[in-house]
Each structure stands twice: as C-alpha cells, then as structure tokens.
Scaffold this active site. Structure first.
Site, short mmCIF file in Angstrom:
data_model
loop_
_atom_site.label_atom_id
_atom_site.label_comp_id
_atom_site.label_asym_id
_atom_site.label_seq_id
_atom_site.Cartn_x
_atom_site.Cartn_y
_atom_site.Cartn_z
N GLU A 55 0.86 -1.18 0.00
CA GLU A 55 0.00 0.00 0.00
C GLU A 55 0.90 1.23 0.00
O GLU A 55 1.99 1.21 0.60
CB GLU A 55 -0.89 0.01 1.25
CG GLU A 55 -1.73 1.28 1.35
CD GLU A 55 -2.84 1.20 2.40
OE1 GLU A 55 -2.71 0.37 3.32
OE2 GLU A 55 -3.81 1.95 2.29
N CYS A 249 -6.54 0.78 2.91
CA CYS A 249 -7.56 1.84 2.95
C CYS A 249 -7.45 2.78 1.76
O CYS A 249 -8.40 3.51 1.45
CB CYS A 249 -7.43 2.64 4.24
SG CYS A 249 -7.81 1.70 5.71
N ASN A 380 -11.95 -3.22 0.49
CA ASN A 380 -10.97 -3.46 1.56
C ASN A 380 -11.60 -3.05 2.88
O ASN A 380 -12.12 -1.94 2.99
CB ASN A 380 -9.71 -2.61 1.34
CG ASN A 380 -8.79 -2.66 2.54
OD1 ASN A 380 -8.18 -3.69 2.81
ND2 ASN A 380 -8.68 -1.55 3.28
N GLU A 381 -11.54 -3.91 3.85
CA GLU A 381 -12.05 -3.59 5.19
C GLU A 381 -13.39 -2.87 5.14
O GLU A 381 -13.62 -1.90 5.85
CB GLU A 381 -11.02 -2.76 5.98
CG GLU A 381 -9.84 -3.59 6.42
CD GLU A 381 -9.03 -3.01 7.56
OE1 GLU A 381 -9.21 -1.82 7.90
OE2 GLU A 381 -8.19 -3.73 8.11
O1 AHR Z 1 -1.99 -1.64 6.80
C1 AHR Z 1 -2.47 -0.41 7.20
C2 AHR Z 1 -3.98 -0.33 7.16
O2 AHR Z 1 -4.53 -1.22 8.06
C3 AHR Z 1 -4.61 -0.72 5.86
O3 AHR Z 1 -4.66 0.32 4.97
C4 AHR Z 1 -5.98 -1.12 6.25
O4 AHR Z 1 -6.55 -2.06 5.38
C5 AHR Z 1 -5.83 -1.60 7.67
O5 AHR Z 1 -6.74 -1.00 8.50
#
Ligand code: AHR
Length: 662
Positions: A55, A249, A380-381
């Site tokens: 990321e 995120c 994601n999440e």
């Molecule tokens: O890895 C950091 C963050 O942790 C990521 O962006 C998210 O998916 C998780 O909350």
C-alpha cells in the site's frame, strides 16, 4: 540429571520435594517426543501461500518504491509550490508564477512560468525528505518545457548537497515555444543522503516548465522511470506467492472522489491525475501534508512488478464505498455500474488480447502478453449490509463474464466481533471464493490463536490472512516496534496457517514499507531511508516461511495433537514433492532452552544429514535497524539425523526450520 538432583539437598528433603525436583529435572533434560506423519498428506500448500501486501502508506510509493526524486514534479499538489523554493544569486531578479490551464488538460493543469529579469534565477526542489544521491551513479533528468517568445537561453540543472556544494550538473536548451520533452544525464560526484535539485535560468529570459523529473539509472531492471532496485530486491528475495495492491484503505479513499481509480494510473505519467494520499493527515501523531499520489507507480507497473518477482497479482478495487473510518460514503446501488465496469475492464486490461479495448492499452505500454491475473479483490475492510449488497452485484457481474476469476471478499477490520461475525456468516452463505481476514493484535493474540483454523469449516470459502502484524504496544501506536517478540509470535501463528493450508491459501504481513522519516504507521515489514533499506525481524520470519513453503502439509503431533502452544512449542511440517524434502518448522516461544525429538513416521528412508536454520534472540526487544540490519538473521548449520529422528535443541525464543531429504 544427577547434578540437578544433587542440588536438591537439605536435611528436610522430603519425598514430595524430591519428587517435584526430579520431575523438573526430567522435563528440562528429557526431550519431548513429537511425531511427524510423513506419509499422511493433509493438504496441498497453495503456491500463493506466503505473499506481499503493498500500500502507498509510510511513503511506500512516491518517495519510496517509485524512484522519482523530485517531489511535486508537475505542481499539482494542493499548494502548487509545495516542495519548491526560490533559488537565486544575490542581486538577481525574477519570478516563478504557477499557471493553471484548467480543463485544457485536467490530469495536468499546472505548470510554472519562470522568468529572470537579471542574473541567475530559478527553483530548488527538496525531494522526498531530501534526495538520496550516490557517487558515480548516473542521474537522468527530464522536463517538459517551452521558451517564452524572444527567449533562447538554457536551463541549468544542478544537484547540490546540504551545504549547497554542487555535486552534479547538466543543462537543457528548449528549442521551441511549443511544449516538448528534454532530457539530460550526468554523473553525481558525491554520495549525499539529502541532496536537492536546482533548475535555474542563468540569463534574462523566460521559460515554462512542467514534469520536472530526476531518476537514478540503477532502477530495478534498469527501467527508465522505474522502481528503487534495493527495495524490489528485498521483495524478490522472498519469492512471494502473490502481491496484493494498491492497499489497504487507499483503495477506499477518505471520500469516493479520492478513491483509487486504476484507469487514472496508466498511460503516460504526465497524464496520470494526481490525488491526495489518504494517509496525508490521517494520524495526528504523524501528519504528512506533502503526501500525494503521483501514480508514477500505477497499475501497469504493479502488474509488471508481480511478473518480475514471480508473484500472482491480486488487485483490490473499490466496492463503491469510501473508508468507513472516514466519510463512509457509498455509491447508490443504482449508480454502481462504473465501479463494476472498472473491475471488468481491469480483468481485460490484465488478461485480454492485445486487440481488446483494454488489452490494447496494456500492449501500447509495452506488454502485449497477458499478465495472467487469476484473482481480484472487491473492497478493503468494508463492513455492514451496505457492503454485502454491493458485493452481490459485483460478484454476479464478474462471475458472469469471467467465471474463472476468484474474488477476494472483505471480512472487515477485525478477526472477531459483531462486524466479523455478520460478514463471515453472510459471505459463507454466499459461498464466496476467498475471505480476507485482518488481524492487527498483541503478540499474545498470535500465540493464543495459532489454532484458529484447526476447526474451521473445510468445505466453505478459503481464507486469505490478508493483513496481519503483531503490535507491540497497541494497534497503529507510533511506539510499536518490529521487535523479536512480535516476529516470533507471528511465526508461531504462521505454523497454524501452514498446518491449515487446506483452508488458508494466502497470507501477507502488513504494511510492507516504511520510510524512516515519512512513516505514519508502524510496525512495517521493510524500513528504508533515502539510500538504505533493511528487512525487519518480521521480514526474516516471512522470508523463512516463504522460501521453505513445501508443497504438501503433513501432521506434526505431540501426544497425538497438533503442536499449538503446549509447553510453548508450535510446529508445522510440509513435504516438498519437487525436492523430496521434509520441511519442519518449530517455534520455542519460551525463555528456556527446550529440546525435542521429532520422529519421522511413514518415510521409507531419511537422509542422515539435514540443514537447520534458526532465527532467535534471548532478548525479545531485539530489532533489526539500519545500523544492525542482521541483528536477527538466519543462522544455518548441518545436523545429523539418526534412526529417522531429528533431535533439536531449541534456543529460547527461537524459530527453527529443518530441511531433510526423505
Ligand atoms: O496496513 C495499514 C492499514 O490497516 C490498511 O490500509 C488497512 O486495510 C488496515 O486498517
């Protein structure tokens, strides 16, 4: 035993005391007997098992993996002059005016109009926390420029160190009043961790400048405008099974407008529309107002990187939902089509023929062959019914058009609790392909949960341990450390993932990279500064598992049970059918030296010699660092194996791996 017993002296050496003492003596000195059932294959280990999560957080892409040295190269940051400052001779006069051409070029609206009225006048770029420059290395400068009417001067390009000494120079001379690209290369005369770049008019006149760029020549595979070679090398060394990108995120964005849109990250770098990085002001403890995404590292480059390092690409796309920790905006269900179309088009971009609409774009970027993508993540999440509603629409559209593509689905932010329970139930009812579980937890959680998948449903969806990292203080605390306590606990947990490879098909530590001055979130797998990089203790654990994956799981048992914390032991074993080896992993999570005898059952023949690789430290606070990158690193030795029995003397707090031909 005798010496220990002799210490148990005393006139009142009662029978009970003696009995206790003798029992302690036996447990300290008699090895525990474990059984490896080498011919009882329990599961295949997916080739994707151990992979990477990337990321653009912690300056992971711009100022990190993407080797561009100029920050805000096209003046598109919210503050156009951020990262730039005036540089001029004492009596010189001039001006730098940021121009906005508006919708004439929405992806690249701004440029700078530079004028010198007299003398040497220009701009200096500070780089991403400075520019790391290496003596003797070639640097490639490029720029879009045009002369003002009546001007014909050159633009001087200078790299300077922190004391303003020039350490490399070149010049370009625009030949037209129309925009054109100009290049110049030069060799640096010194190694400097924090250099800056001047672009200067040396005489009266004017020029318009845009896309001011500087790359080292030694990018990964020598690609122009490419990636930092030392950082990619650390990834390649792990031989990762998959590479998940672009997050995290960042996929969601704080708002839907700021979400990651892959189509805006391909094509010519100057046409890729910059947006804010959502980690810019996320954490008050680590504000990063100059954190943006130039997308120089875009989806084409991600796929190319996967191919380079032999990892299966796993792109994650926005599910029509902005980050639920931020605005939680959603795209109305009847306006979801553009999001779904992005997913369908991405599959064509990766896998379609060079004649297809999106495959053609890939071919034009230099890759006519498909990238062989087999999986895609939706969201994601994300959590709640709003996710399930949207996911169902995505799933149908993807399955209808690309039934062979596996879909990775979010189970939210945590591995337990209401959000998780709801999603886990719904996703299983949908019979989805793969569920992405995240665990950012204390080291003890990892030790306590090594058996998490022992009783999981074997027939339902597969599990992707998509983001995990032991947090030494608390989740995302700036005081978290990549210490051995965390890494060893993760290793214990990973034996449980490996033992359950019929359920868990992928796992990745997160986040991947952090810049020593540009980070927001810790711990992270790999740390870098402008010139150096190192793998943490956690990296060593990940690498050990990934390089020693094996192809089939076989049981390791203690008293007929999986080894998952009894007396602090954790263990898993695989067979590698390609090399005919047994691979045994054992964690001693206790402060004492422990021994174990691992009896290999069901192998006709076991070679008399094997190799033992150990990661250990008696001090759980041990970390790797720029100064001591190998404080925790593998120690390899040869061991003898007699009568199909591996005798191991396990260091306190150690991760041990044996390979032996069978
Ligand atoms: O890895 C950091 C963050 O942790 C990521 O962006 C998210 O998916 C998780 O909350």
């Amino acid at each position: 035993m005798i010496s220990k017993v002799s210490k148990c002296t005393g006139l009142l050496a009662m029978a009970a005391v003696l009995a206790t003492c003798a029992a302690n003596t036996v447990s300290a000195q008699t090895p525990k007997i474990f059984t490896i059932k080498a011919n009882e294959v329990k599961a295949e280990v997916a080739p994707t098992m151990w992979g990477l999560f990337f990321e653009d957080i912690n300056q992971g892409a711009d100022g990190g993996l993407y080797a561009e040295l100029v920050k805000n190269r096209s003046f598109e940051f919210d503050v156009p002059g951020m990262g730039w400052k005036e540089t001029k001779d004492k009596n010189a006069e001039g001006s730098a005016l940021y121009q906005n051409r508006g919708n004439a070029n929405p992806a690249n609206r701004r440029y700078v109009q530079l004028k010198s009225e007299s003398g040497r006048y220009g701009l200096a770029n500070e780089g991403f926390k400075g520019m790391g420059i290496k003596q003797g290395m070639q640097y490639d400068f490029s720029i879009l420029a045009r002369q003002h009417e009546g001007s014909s001067g050159s633009l001087l390009v200078e790299l300077v160190d922190e004391k303003n000494n020039v350490i490399g120079t070149a010049s370009v001379k625009p030949t037209s009043t129309d925009w054109a690209k100009y290049n110049a290369s030069f060799v640096a005369r010194a190694t400097v961790p924090k250099a800056s770049l001047n672009v200067v008019l040396t005489e009266k006149g004017g020029m318009d400048l845009d896309m001011i760029s500087l790359f080292p020549k030694d990018t990964w595979k020598g690609r122009k405008g490419g990636l930092r070679a030392d950082m990619v090398q650390l990834l390649a060394d792990m031989k990762p099974g998959f590479f998940r990108f672009p997050g995290g995120c960042i996929v969601e964005g704080r708002t839907l407008d700021e979400r990651f849109q892959w189509k805006k990250t391909i094509g010519n770098p100057e046409d890729r529309e910059l947006i804010i990085n959502r980690w810019n002001v996320e954490f008050k403890h680590r504000l990063a107002p100059d954190y943006f995404q130039s997308f120089g590292l875009g989806f084409f480059e991600y796929f190319q990187l996967c191919e380079d390092i032999g990892a299966s690409p796993l792109p994650i796309l926005n599910a029509g939902m902005a980050c639920q920790f931020n605005t939680a905006e959603v795209a109305p269900l009847d306006e979801l089509q553009p999001y779904i179309q992005d997913a369908l088009d991405l599959i064509e971009f990766a896998n379609g023929s060079a004649q297809s609409t999106w495959g053609k774009k890939r071919a034009e970027m230099g890759h006519p062959e498909p990238f062989k993508m087999t999986m895609i993540g939706v969201g994601n999440e994300n959590w709640g019914p709003q996710y399930i509603e949207r996911l169902k629409v995505f799933t149908k559209a993807i399955n209808d058009k690309y039934p062979d593509i596996k879909i990775v689905n979010s189970s939210g932010t945590d591995p337990s609790g209401d959000r998780f329970d709801y999603l886990n139930k719904e996703l299983r009812a949908m019979n989805v392909d793969i569920i992405d579980e995240h665990y950012y937890r204390a080291p003890q959680w990892f030790l306590d949960n090594a058996g998490r998948y022992d009783d999981y449903d074997r027939k339902g969806p597969k599990v992707f341990a998509g983001e995990y990292a032991a947090q030494s203080v608390r989740i995302a605390s700036p005081d978290n450390k990549n210490n051995w306590h965390c890494a060893m606990s993760e290793a214990a947990f990973m034996t449980g993932l490996e033992r359950n490879a019929d359920v868990v098909v992928m796992a990745s530590y997160a986040p991947l990279f952090a810049h020593a001055e540009g980070w927001q979130w810790t711990p992270d797998l790999i740390w870098v500064d402008n010139l150096r990089s190192y793998g943490t203790t956690n990296y060593q654990v990940q690498k050990l598992f990934s390089l020693n994956r094996g192809t089939h799981v076989v049981p390791v048992l203690l008293d007929n049970k999986a080894v998952s914390g009894q007396d602090g032991y954790y263990a898993s074993a695989t067979i590698d059918r390609k090399t005919n080896e047994l691979i045994l992993k054992v964690v001693n999570s206790t402060a004492k030296r422990q021994s174990g005898a691992f009896v290999i059952d069901g192998a006709a023949k076991v070679q008399g010699k094997g190799s033992l690789t150990v990661l250990s430290s008696a001090d759980l606070e041990t970390v790797n660092s720029f100064e001591q990158p190998n404080a925790i690193s593998p120690k390899v030795s040869q061991i003898s194996i007699k009568n199909k029995k591996i005798n191991l003397d396990l260091n306190p707090y150690s991760v041990n791996m044996v390979r032996v031909k069978i």
